[in-house]
Structure formats: C-alpha cells, structure tokens
Write an enzyme that holds these catalytic residues in place. Structure first.
Site, PDB file in Angstrom:
ATOM      1  N   GLU A   1      22.615  11.348 -13.350  1.00 59.84           N
ATOM      2  CA  GLU A   1      22.989  12.495 -12.524  1.00 59.84           C
ATOM      3  C   GLU A   1      22.476  12.363 -11.102  1.00 59.84           C
ATOM      4  O   GLU A   1      23.105  12.845 -10.153  1.00 59.84           O
ATOM      5  CB  GLU A   1      22.481  13.797 -13.154  1.00 59.84           C
ATOM      6  CG  GLU A   1      23.145  14.145 -14.488  1.00 59.84           C
ATOM      7  CD  GLU A   1      22.549  13.424 -15.685  1.00 59.84           C
ATOM      8  OE1 GLU A   1      21.553  12.682 -15.517  1.00 59.84           O
ATOM      9  OE2 GLU A   1      23.086  13.595 -16.806  1.00 59.84           O
TER      10      GLU A   1
ATOM     11  N   LEU B   1       0.838  -1.199   0.000  1.00 62.16           N
ATOM     12  CA  LEU B   1       0.000   0.000   0.000  1.00 62.16           C
ATOM     13  C   LEU B   1       0.878   1.255   0.000  1.00 62.16           C
ATOM     14  O   LEU B   1       1.706   1.433   0.890  1.00 62.16           O
ATOM     15  CB  LEU B   1      -0.927   0.022   1.218  1.00 62.16           C
ATOM     16  CG  LEU B   1      -2.038  -1.016   1.210  1.00 62.16           C
ATOM     17  CD1 LEU B   1      -2.789  -1.010   2.542  1.00 62.16           C
ATOM     18  CD2 LEU B   1      -3.016  -0.766   0.056  1.00 62.16           C
TER      19      LEU B   1
END
Lengths: 612, 612
Positions: free
Chosen positions: B357, B178
């Site tokens: 990056e 969940l």
C-alpha cells in the site's frame, strides 16, 4: 505418526477447513488447503505446545501471518482436541470465537492477524522476547503467504530478524502462487523469493510443500542453527486436493462450490487426533523477580524548564530501575525521543529497530504478548508509518505504550514533514486507546509512569522544546483527569489547552486579566479519556470555552472537548483554535503565531466570545 | 568541467551547505557534505534539466529521498543560478521557500520529503509516468540515505521498480554509515546492501562516493540498460572535508561548531556556476489529447440495489473512456475494490501494486507529479498502512484520489482486521483533504467523478454490500453538500447519517413515524467539508440531532457534525451513535445491531432525545 497418517491428517485438515467455510458460506478454504500438509507435519512432529495450558511460558508460538487461512488454524484446533466439531462449524457466526481472521479471543492465538505482512514482524518480536528477555527455548513458527511478501513490513522483519540472529524464528511461506486477485508477482518462482530472503541473512530452504518428508526435514533443519532464522519456501497448490478449485484463479476467499463433493474427493471426514509434543524442560520459575519497590521518579523544580520529551526519557530511566519488565524500543532516533537515556543505562532492555517503525511496533507487540511492558518511541509524525500496526495491536488486545516526540508546529524550523499534526486524531480513533499530552516535566513523568500496566494502547505526546515546569513534584495525574491551572468563581471564559498550548493559554489569561476578563485555564493532559466532568463544570460556570491545540482541527483536543460539553445545559459557546494552515520553517514562536494558536490568538478568540 | 573543477564544485556545495545551516543555526550540513561530490558530478554531467523551465515535461527529476540534506539541494540551486546567496542564507527562516526539508513551494521540487523512505517509492512512480504514460526519455535520479534502507517502503520500491523494469530510475545511495543516533545497521558494508538490492532485480554498482571519475562512470552506466533500474552504492564520509565533524558520531542535524573555520578548511567560498544539460529532444506536443467530452457515467434505477464499491468501479470505467489522464492503481484487491473493471478495459492505464500500500500511494503521488489523475484503491482498513504517505502527499500538494472499500462493521463476517473503522478520522485530519461517503450507487458515481481534478487528497469510502439506490440518476452531488432525504416543517429530530447508516436512518424514521415523531434524515455524504449550513438549519428546526456512523466515535461523522452545530443558537441536543465495541464475525445486520448503529438503536436514541 507415519507419513501415511500424516497425509491423512493433511486431508483431514483440508476437509475440516472446507466444512467450516461451507457452514459459514464464506472464508478462505483454498488458502487453507495449500498449507494443510505444512501444518500437519508441524503440529505432529515439531511444534511444542500444551493446548490445555496456553499460558505455559515454555510453549512454542504458532502465528498465522496469513490470517485468512483461519479455517486451517481452526481445523488444527479441532485435530488437537482444543475445540469440537460443533464449534468448528460455528465459524464466522455471531458470538463464535472462530472469527473470520484469528484474534486472541482464542487462548491459543497470540495476536490478531488478517492485515497481511504483520505476523512475521510480530513473530520476530516474540522471538526477541524468547531470546533476549524470557530466555526460554521456545520456537516461533510463522505461516506466511506469498502475496504478503510484497509488503515492506515483511522486509523490515527479514532485516530485523536476520540482524538480531533470531535462530528461534522460522518463516514458513506457503507459495501457492495465487493471490486474491490472481497470480502473484513471482508465481512459483521460489528462487526469486529465496534470493531476496537469503540476502537478508536468513537460511532459506526450498521444498515441495506437499512432500511430507521434505517438510519434516525442513523443520528439523529450522532448529539447527541457533543464530540464524530459517525461511522455508514451500511450493504448494491453492485449493489442493479438490479439482474444482485446485490452482485455479478466482477461487480466493469463497466457500467451495460443492462442499459435500469436495469432502468426498478428499476422502471423506476423518477424526484423527494429534498429540502435540509437550513444551521442553521444567516449567521455569516466575520470570519476573519481586518488584524493587515503586520507581524513584525524577522531579523538576517549578518554574525551571525542561522538555517533556526529556522528562519522558528520564522517567523511563527511573522505571527501568524499578520495573524489570519494562523494555524500550526506538526507531533510531533515541537522541531525539530521549529513550537514549534508558538505552545507555539498560542496553540489555533496549531494542534498536532502526528506521523501521512498523517493525518497531510489531516487536513491541511481540514483547507485550509475552507479558513484557514495552515503550516504543519515535517522532509523533512517524508513528503514522505504523498506523495499521497500532490498529491491529488494539484488536490483539495488547498493552502497548507509545511515545511520539516533536509534536506539532512548535518543533520550529524542521518543517511540516517532521511535525506530528494528525497523531491525536489517529490515536484517539483506536479502540480502547489512551491519549496523553503533558505540558510540563512533572506531568510528563507522572503520565509516563501511569502508562506502565495501563490496559490497551497508550500514547504519550511530547514536545521538542523546553517548557516551564508548572506543577509541583507531588502533584498527581490520573489518566482521565485534568488540571485547572487557573480559575476563580468569577471566570467568564475557559481556555482548554494541552501540551505546549497550556503555556500560551496562561499567557493569554494574563492578557485577558488586563482587559478585566477573568479566565479559567484547564490543562486537558488526558485527551482520551477526557475529563468530561471538569469540562462540564467549567462550561456551566463560564458559558464560553476556547480550545487550543497544536494539531489539525479535526479529531483532536477541540473535538474531544466538544464531545464532552456539546450537550451542556445551559449551552456553551465554543471557539476552537488549531493548525489550519500548512506550516513551513520558522521559530517556535513564529510557528505558534502563524498557526493562530499563540497567546495573542487565544486572547483575541476569548475576547470575541466574551464580547457577544 | 574537468575533474579538478568538479572537485571544486563539490567543495563549493559543501561550503554553501555549511553556510546555510550556519546561518539557520540548524539543519543537516554533515548529511549534505557526504553527498556533495555525488551531486556535483550529477548536475554537471548527467542531469538534463532546465531550471528556468521547471515545467518542461522533458526534464529529468531529481528527488532527495534523504530530504534532510536540503542544504545540499539548495546549494545546488545556487550553483545553477536558480537562487542567489541571500536566499540561500535565509534557509529555515519564516517566509523562506528554503524549508528544513524540501517542499514543492520550490518549483524545482517534485514532492515533499523528510519522512524517510518515501523519495524512492515516489521516484518509482515518476519513472512509471515517464515510461508508461508520458513516454518521455527523462530520467529519475533519487538521492537516498543509508539509514532509510531500513524502511520497508524502500523494499516495496525496489521490488516494484525491479519488476516494472524501470531503467529510467537510478537510486544513488549515500552510504555515510552514520544515522541520526549513531552507526547504521550495516555501516560501510556496501556488500550487505548490494546483495539485498541486487536480489530485487536491480543493477548495483559500488563506488567510492568521493571518487569523481568513479561517480561519473556509475552515472553513465545508469542510463545504459533501459530495462533495469540501477542502484549506485556510494561509500562516503558524513561531514566530508571538515575534520571537526567528518565521520564522527553526534554531529547529525546540527550546524557546524565553527562555520568560518569550516569554510576556510574547505578552501573558502567559491562562486562556480554550473550549466546543466538541456532536456533532450524537441518539446513534445501537449501530452493529453482533447477531451472526448463529458464521461457517460453509469446510472442505477432507484429502488434497485448495488454496492457503492461497484458503482465506484463502474464510474471509474466510464471516466476511463472520457478522461485519458485517469490512471488507476490497486493493492492486489481489484476484485474487491472493483477497480478490476477499469483494469480489464484499460490495462495500459492500470498499475498493479500488489499488496504494498505504501508503494501504491507513492506511485500515485509520482503520477500526480506528472499531471496524471490517479485513483488508488484498497480496503479502507489497509489505507492505514500508507497513512504517512498520505500525510506527506498533502504536504506535497498533489491531487490524489483514494478509495477505501469494505468500510465499517457492515462488511460482516470477515472480522475487525478487515474493517475500516478509523479511516474517516485519519483522513479528515489530513490538511486540505476531502472525505466522501456515498450511500447509494448514483451518489457513488457522482462523487467518484467529482474527485477527478478536485484539489488535494480526496477520499471516497465505499461499502461492501449492496444497498438500495435512493437517488435519481439526475441528482447532483456537490462536494461540501448533503441531501435531506426525508423532512417536513414539523420534524422533531434530525438523524445525520452517511453511507450504510443512511439506510438504517430511513428505517428508523419509519419506526419513529409510527410513534408520531416526525424525523428529518440528512445524508451527509460529504463528511469533509461538511454541509454546515444545512446542518445548522436542521439543528434550529428540530433542536435535536442523532448522528450515526459505521466508524469509531472519535474523529468521524459525529464529531464533524458537532463541529458544525455545537455553537448553534438556540442550542441543539446531540446524541452520537458509533462503533464503541470491538466487533467480531457476524452478518451485516447482526454487526449493525451489535454495534448499536442499526435502525432500532437510532430510533431508540431519537426517542430518548425527544422525550426529555
């Protein structure tokens, strides 16, 4: 076109890529040469597109995720007759449409690429449009580099497209084994990529990217399963066909050392003309139905309370009824951003992107390319995850509506990781952007509606907590406007606030009134463009301005106001209040006090200004 | 501690998490409860750490990538005796160290988490430090959520850690199915995650996350292969142990409805005390050798030419010799950023992150956590890809040196996708940051050296093309300073420039001199902090300022200067030149002209200011 001719076409594309880069003395011919055979087969036998009618909604989409291979793209445009040789040789010159990396200044380019790892996620967005919204059988072909598979955004796209079962999407990966600096992580280990991509639910085909028959077969396969995207992993040689550069390190991003020799080695110039297959089927009727009339926007009673994030969500819901082109995307926080209201009512026009903000923005861009009106929402703080995608979207020139909730320290206890405190600066710096920050429910509704169809990147900043409704439902809010919520001809000081701080500013004005200091309060709900005229009038009238923002001191409201009035004549004295400290957990009111942006701090600042 | 006691400990951790969130009336108890058994086994039998000596370099690292499970982390701190119950119940209150999401205000927390998808990439950075640089046998344990597996940055980390063979890294994935809004994409389909993660070269174990014996066995397995990171996929129940919330949607991020009842259901309060295993082996000697003396920095002849990116690279090389703690990271563009010079000489202290990056910044953060001095470089434009990581790094309080090359339109033909045009705004808005932008080789060298050891996020912006060397090699450059490169007592106007525009400003001053306008030129190489004193003196002396920057008009040099002088008395008139248009391809000089930031534009602006 038979395979011999196809091979010729591949060589022509190489020749023209080499010539274009040679004329420019820059560019990426070697990265173009590796993919030339892949593209020769695609445009001749599989792509369905009318280059004379780029707005035909039935046309396929060809996206160069490896945008640096633009010489190849432009060589294709020449081969299909879309541009002539003179234009090709104007590559990368001032005024040319043929930029170093493709942009939509060219009518056949959907989106700007050149920041790696974006074309595939955006292509997945276009494919989503085709599958779910346009309901047209066009196919999305994305030429990817192997280097860019290191970008996490590519894996967000593989996950998203696999889960969405986008069988209308094909990733063609040009595995030439050499990145910019040298060998890629996996080199020609196609299996390494295949295992990864297949694990994300894609159908993966490994081929020799210079074997025309194998390429043709792979493309044919790409259209067979409507529920499964296909990745074609093609082993290729960078600089293919020219011994001086083929598969050699250090040849990235440079014109070839001897262009004439290379052209000769490739068999000389050719002028093959490709007839691209027409888009399939009859032109569809205009896809959008007649407008059901203006939206019946929600409104709130003045003096009642509602969070601007909730007003945003309720406004979206109303837009959903009136504007069938509105599509909402969220990063698995729709209960917080309040896009869940829309999602529940219009599940068919809601795109759940899970916690993948880059893919969320990319999908929104893809939808915008196809003329839909996307609203993408997450916490303001987490839009920073997709900043490069927003930057590139502005280069793409798409109209994109962004909403960032939970702005500023006023979110309270969750702490700094959840606080958008740099978002105004980041979004203001985006070219052509609009930055809106409503302080109450009715202005939030009006601005949410105003974003739809507004050009460029529009950003709405919303607040977590309930705030008092200040405006009547009839009030209008123009982008670029402001509201003077308190003022008189005798005002001695002006407070310029936005969002949560408008309420603090009003409380400060009350305090100042007790000191006999008449105070003007301006709600600068449009931070970009800012209402310079009103600010200048206030500057002239009061001579003193306090700005106050729930944001870092750099690049936000204060500097925007300053830019509007700094050259005021007579001069204006400005004090700027913003969040200078690193917040921790605390209640909303404690946070505002700790940051020095609450009513007391504002009043104290105004008193200092007026006492000297 | 036997398994029965471990089960008790798991319940205690749940109880304390529930109580802490209950006291705060907010927080994430259910996300804590799912992982309590996982953590109970870890801290009792596997973690090696001395809570009384958090700076012991031998200690393991425990990073909560799912930072919202902070109640569990703080319950652990109580169980090990690091905090007491009173402090636990101060969770999320003003002044408490126990923030909504963990930050290094707590001595046992390495980095701030709470922006999902960051803990694992940073953990991979810490593991890199352990393996390659500290050369210590500590283990890095990262507790991940299942929702955050949607973030591309997690896959950058899986790819990076698999490739780097970080057998000292374990990802513990709490698959409670969940997310915030509802079910995750894959729910309890552990196989879906297993296939993906295994494809990236990890060893993957699937377990029941409430089966203590299975957990124990998985952790034991995690340390067996020194060359392969392990992911433990643990199927768990969110809200485990309390029927009112267990595995039920809509219970995310809220205190439990009835805390007393929940505590009773969990068997009541306990006060088990855990003895964590000591770090292994003898304390190592201080890891860094004596300094070999100050670096022998490169220098350049005035009037010669060199690109500031190259000067940066050569300075790094010199730092490499003098400062063994310097480590350089790059995103596969080291030939462009010039970190390749360092990489070639010191391959052992170079970390190639490929085009990822986010992982690059995360790895740098992980190295900084262990006391190393990282320099991370890519194009200025592509640092925007990691903006959220930079934002979080500032919350983590680490010292990080960033270099962005290819800033501005002056890169020329490559086009806007490659141009850093928003980087100053974005980096200025980061709390406590330093933004430097040298105009010549000698200042670039000095500022590169000044960054090492400078606190917080330091950013150096470099230019692609060669520029003239303006300064003597002996010149000193303080962070927060500036250089008045031209000036006289008779100056009528001041031009404030930085980087490439300093050279245009000098040319403009020559033109203006021809018109009889004496002009001051200030090189504001330190954009943040800016040299307000010098700017104010210039404002007072000349009354007119032209700012000029190769950057968007918002949040950059112009607004920084304005913030310093806007309240000048007597007032100053300011004209701000910046990049207002969308650039395309062109030469450097054409770009500067097209953007209206070249010498002619500066001179024209100065003439307008001086003629009125």
């Amino acid at each position: 076109m038979d395979n011999a001719m196809l091979a010729e076409l591949g060589r022509q594309l190489r020749v023209d890529a080499v010539r274009a880069a040679g004329a420019a003395s820059s560019g990426h011919p070697t990265s173009s040469m590796s993919a030339a055979d892949l593209m020769a087969v695609l445009i001749t036998r599989h792509l369905r597109y009318d280059f004379t009618r780029p707005d035909d909604p039935r046309g396929d989409h060809l996206i160069f995720s490896k945008g640096h291979a633009s010489p190849l793209l432009y060589a294709i445009y020449k081969a299909v007759g879309a541009i002539d040789d003179d234009e090709l040789l104007g590559f990368r010159t001032d005024g040319s449409r043929l930029e170093g990396h493709p942009t939509p200044r060219l009518p056949w380019v959907d989106v700007a690429t050149g920041s790696l790892g974006q074309g595939l996620p955006i292509g997945a967005g276009v494919a989503t449009a085709g599958r779910r919204f346009d309901r047209l059988p066009y196919h999305v072909w994305v030429l990817c580099g192997d280097s860019e598979l290191a970008e996490g955004s590519m894996w967000e796209a593989f996950e998203y497209a696999g889960h969405e079962r986008l069988g209308n999407l094909t990733a063609i990966v040009d595995v030439n084994r050499l990145g910019q600096r040298g060998p890629t992580r996996h080199g020609w280990n196609l299996g390494a990529y295949a295992r990864r991509i297949a694990a994300f639910g894609w159908d993966v085909v490994e081929i020799d990217g210079h074997d025309l028959a194998a390429i043709d077969k792979a493309y044919a396969h790409a259209s067979t399963d409507p529920m499964r995207p296909v990745a074609i992993l093609a082993r290729t040689s960078k600089g293919r066909g020219v011994a001086a550069v083929e598969d050699i390190e250090g040849k990235h991003g440079k014109a070839l050392p001897d262009v004439d020799e290379a052209v000769a080695e490739l068999g000389g110039r050719r002028d093959l003309r490709v007839r691209v297959r027409e888009p399939a089927g009859e032109p569809p009727p205009p896809p959008r139905g007649a407008r059901p009339g203006p939206p019946r926007l929600p409104s709130y009673e003045p003096r009642s309370s509602i969070a601007t994030r909730t007003a945003f969500g309720e406004a979206l819901l109303a837009l959903g009824a009136a504007r069938p082109e509105v599509i909402v995307l969220d990063g698995e926080v729709s209960d917080s951003t309040r896009t869940g209201l829309f999602a529940k009512e219009y599940p068919d026009r809601f795109v759940e992107c899970y916690i993948a903000e880059q893919q969320m923005i990319a999908a929104a861009v893809g939808l915008a390319v196809r003329g839909w009106t996307p609203y993408a929402a997450t916490f303001a703080a987490f839009l920073s995850r997709a900043y490069d995608f927003i930057r590139m979207a502005s280069i793409s020139g798409v109209d994109l509506n962004l909403a960032g909730s939970h702005a500023g320290v006023s979110i309270g206890q969750d702490g700094p990781s959840q606080m958008g405190l740099e978002d105004i600066a980041a979004l203001r710096a985006i070219h052509g952007s609009t930055v809106l920050y409503p302080c109450d429910g009715n202005s939030a509704v009006a601005l949410t509606a105003a974003m739809a169809g507004h050009p460029g990147i529009s950003y709405l900043r919303t607040t977590r907590d309930d705030t008092e409704v200040l405006y009547a439902a009839e009030e209008t809010f123009e982008i670029g406007g402001s509201k003077t919520v308190r003022g008189s001809p005798d005002d001695e000081v002006t407070i310029v606030a936005a969002g949560i701080t408008v309420h603090e500013a009003l409380r400060a004005a009350d305090k100042l009134m007790g000191d006999g200091i008449a105070t003007r309060v301006i709600d600068a709900y449009s931070i970009k463009p800012i209402d310079a005229d009103t600010l200048r009038v206030a500057a002239a009238a009061t001579g003193r301005i306090v700005t106050v923002e729930d944001h870092r001191p750099e690049g936000g409201l204060g500097e925007a106001v300053q830019s509007a009035v700094c050259d005021a004549d007579p001069p204006v004295r400005i004090a700027r209040l913003a969040v200078h400290t690193m917040p921790a957990s605390a209640t909303r009111d404690q946070q505002l006090r700790n940051a020095g942006i609450d009513a007391d701090a504002i009043a104290a600042s105004a008193r200092r200004l007026t006492s000297t």
